[in-house]
Scaffold this active site. Sequence first.
Site, PDB file in Angstrom:
ATOM      1  N   TYR A   1     106.640 -40.786 -24.037  1.00 37.67           N
ATOM      2  CA  TYR A   1     107.925 -41.052 -23.406  1.00 37.67           C
ATOM      3  C   TYR A   1     108.071 -40.172 -22.171  1.00 37.67           C
ATOM      4  CZ  TYR A   1     109.796 -37.415 -26.733  1.00 37.67           C
ATOM      5  OH  TYR A   1     110.037 -36.287 -27.475  1.00 37.67           O
ATOM      6  N   CYS A   2     108.748 -40.714 -21.181  1.00 34.46           N
ATOM      7  CA  CYS A   2     108.896 -40.079 -19.860  1.00 34.46           C
ATOM      8  C   CYS A   2     107.549 -39.626 -19.286  1.00 34.46           C
ATOM      9  CB  CYS A   2     109.868 -38.901 -19.921  1.00 34.46           C
ATOM     10  SG  CYS A   2     110.503 -38.404 -18.294  1.00 34.46           S
TER      11      CYS A   2
END
Length: 270
Positions: free
Chosen positions: A136-137
């Site tokens: 994520y990110c």
Amino acid sequence: MTQTTIATLTQHYQPEEMLDSFAYMNALLWLTSERQQAIVHYWQLPQTVILGLLDQKLPQLDAGLAQLKQAGYQTLLRNSGGLAVVADLGVLNVSLFLPAHRSDYSITAAYQLMADYVQAVWPNLNLTTGEISQSYCPGDYDLSLNGQKIAGMSQRRTESALVIMLYISINGNQDQRSQLIRHFYQTSLAGQTDDRFPKVDPAVMTTVADQLGAVLTVDTAIARFNHVLTQHGTLDQQVLPKLIEEPEFQAHLAAAYRQMQRRQARLTTH
């Protein structure tokens, strides 16, 4: 990190104080410029998903936000780019503030400074820098161990100060964090395909504790970060708790807090 004195501040925010986290970032940027002194800010937030500006583009964001709320997480829209990350009591945020003009550090050099800082904290771990695309990110300066991401970074600059912000998963259930964000994007995309958002694979993320195969607390991690700072200057843990109570700092903090409040309205009017 060549300053002779490095001031530190450690804050554990309560859920209702979540906007303080990024309001303090803006106010501390001002203070760094004002004092011409390096600052390291350690902070934590319980059970929060911190959204990036791009997340506002999700077609069914309302449904994704409702799902996060149902899972027991509050949401915060930060004042920087990137995508959703998880904050909880096993995740440490480390912000390194430097008095610096824009030309003093390239974006890459600033990220490398933080990567070197983390590597010095755990010299026995073989840290790699580079995007972990299914985390994520994901970003060019993800920090990973054996192909599994432990940390992500962002930065912000003014004319005379710079902050490099790191979140690092110290301990806790990283699989659960990853599943949470994977489901958030699945729900918010509602079957649409958009390469701007990651297809999160929990297998590509981990914690420092899991990689060490040992118990590691956030307080121990902060102590290790501070120990590295002592090799670059004198540590001052007393001045910032006093300075942040001063009227001038409080005025900057209040203005930054109001900016954060206005930004949160976008989550209901996107």
